[in-house]
Scaffold this active site. Structure first.
Site, short mmCIF file in Angstrom:
data_model
loop_
_atom_site.label_atom_id
_atom_site.label_comp_id
_atom_site.label_asym_id
_atom_site.label_seq_id
_atom_site.Cartn_x
_atom_site.Cartn_y
_atom_site.Cartn_z
N ARG A 126 -60.16 8.05 16.28
CA ARG A 126 -61.24 8.68 17.03
C ARG A 126 -62.05 9.50 16.04
O ARG A 126 -61.52 10.32 15.31
CB ARG A 126 -60.68 9.57 18.13
CG ARG A 126 -61.69 10.44 18.84
CD ARG A 126 -62.61 9.65 19.75
NE ARG A 126 -61.88 9.03 20.86
CZ ARG A 126 -62.48 8.31 21.82
NH1 ARG A 126 -63.80 8.12 21.78
NH2 ARG A 126 -61.77 7.78 22.80
N LYS A 157 -70.89 14.17 17.28
CA LYS A 157 -72.29 14.53 17.08
C LYS A 157 -72.67 15.80 17.85
O LYS A 157 -73.71 16.38 17.61
CB LYS A 157 -73.18 13.35 17.52
CG LYS A 157 -73.02 12.11 16.65
CD LYS A 157 -73.90 10.97 17.11
CE LYS A 157 -73.40 10.31 18.37
NZ LYS A 157 -72.12 9.62 18.24
#
Length: 354
Positions: free
Chosen positions: A75, A21
């Site tokens: 991940r 993000k």
């Protein structure tokens, strides 16, 4: 450098630095703009964004190495870097790749900030935050070492120690401290390292002087730390909860399988009956999906979803109360410490789902 080495490093950067993000890096830019109350020039934006990418490089360094230590699978919705097989196998080369991600921070700082009055403060801050995080990682790994499962080592106090050092310093305090330095807020002779709003490992808190609901402490770095460490703890509790109960979070939750000292298991240990404790003792930390399912059944029986919801609302209220005590002090020119800085962090993570 040979072309193949350059291409390898490029792959390393492309795989590990973007993709999340980017809240840590973006927060540096947002915070400088809030401090100044105006948009940045193109050159200023470049420099502040570069500091933000420094935080993201640090994050990437931690994640690449952490995934190897935890033998994680995915991940950010893709295979962990050390597990990449094509076009070239990464494997243990990822150890050196993690060092290169960290080294890139100091290369960029030297190239773009050497000669500035605050250059040494930037370098010291990155070093200090790295060391704090590594201390937290040490406590985490030694409390939950594979092959030596002992839930008596776990407690909410131990969990707090781990998450404040491992997450809160670099994820929350670092971006704001960088912004304060860049914006020209004077750096104290000794940067604060301990918040006055959170007891870590039963340490005695330093004095917090408050008059008429307002903090009398005028050091903005201390004020930031007082808010951002509790906020970082809340973020990591949230992350622990999502690892166990979240859906579509971009990674496979492995805290139970990896014997992690998470908020979920620490809370369960406080509430469990002898029978439920026996189930956790014999199943937690085992690399077996059936064992994982038994632990999750205990967590559901203990109502941890509801307990987390209560924790989140309490944390949200407490952190906003701390923000309300921040004096909106002017530090020369347009630079002003504003509560909006901290509220923007809260809004980014409150009730997040991934």
């Amino acid at each position: 450098m040979p072309e193949d080495a350059k291409q390898w490093f490029k792959r390393n950067l492309d795989h590990n630095v973007p993709g999340g993000k980017l809240n840590r890096g973006i927060s540096v830019v947002d915070t400088v703009e809030i401090l100044r109350g105006e948009q940045l020039s193109d050159q200023e934006y470049f420099e502040v964004a570069l500091l933000g990418w420094g935080v993201e490089l640090l994050q990437a360094f931690f994640l690449v190495s952490d995934d190897m230590m935890d033998t994680s699978i995915t991940r950010r919705g893709q295979p962990c870097w050390y597990r990449i097989e094509e076009p070239l196998k990464v494997g243990l080369i990822a150890i050196n790749d993690s060092f290169m991600l960290e080294g890139a921070i100091y290369y960029l700082l030297k190239r773009h900030f050497k000669g500035r009055s605050y250059y040494s403060d930037l370098v010291d801050l990155f070093h200090d935050m790295t060391y704090m995080t590594e201390l937290g990682q040490l406590v985490d790994l030694t409390a939950a070492s594979e092959g030596s499962i002992d839930l008596s080592k776990f407690s909410l106090a131990k969990h707090r120690l781990i998450v404040v050092y491992k997450t809160a310093y670099y994820s929350f305090y670092l971006p704001v401290a960088l912004a304060l330095m860049y914006a020209g807020v004077p750096v104290p002779a000794q940067l604060p390292t301990l918040a006055r709003t959170i007891a870590i490992n039963n340490e005695t808190l330093p004095s917090l002087n408050v008059q008429n609901g307002k903090s009398t402490e005028d050091d903005p770095y201390q004020l930031a730390l007082d808010i951002l460490l509790p906020l970082g703890e809340y973020f990591q509790v949230q992350d622990d909860y999502l690892d166990c109960f979240g859906k579509n979070i971009g990674k496979i939750g492995t805290d139970i399988l990896d014997n992690k000292c998470s908020w979920v298991v620490c809370t369960a240990l406080q509430l469990a009956s002898p029978e439920q404790r026996e189930i956790l003792d014999t199943n937690y930390g085992r690399k077996d999906s059936a064992c994982e399912a038994r632990c999750k059944a205990v967590f559901e029986a203990l109502g941890l979803r509801t307990r987390y919801a209560t924790y989140e609302e309490d944390a949200y209220t407490r952190i906003n109360s701390l923000i309300d005590t921040v004096p909106e002090t002017n530090y020369g020119g347009p630079v002003k410490l504003k509560r909006e800085i901290f509220r923007s962090f809260v809004q980014k993570i409150y009730r997040r789902q991934k």
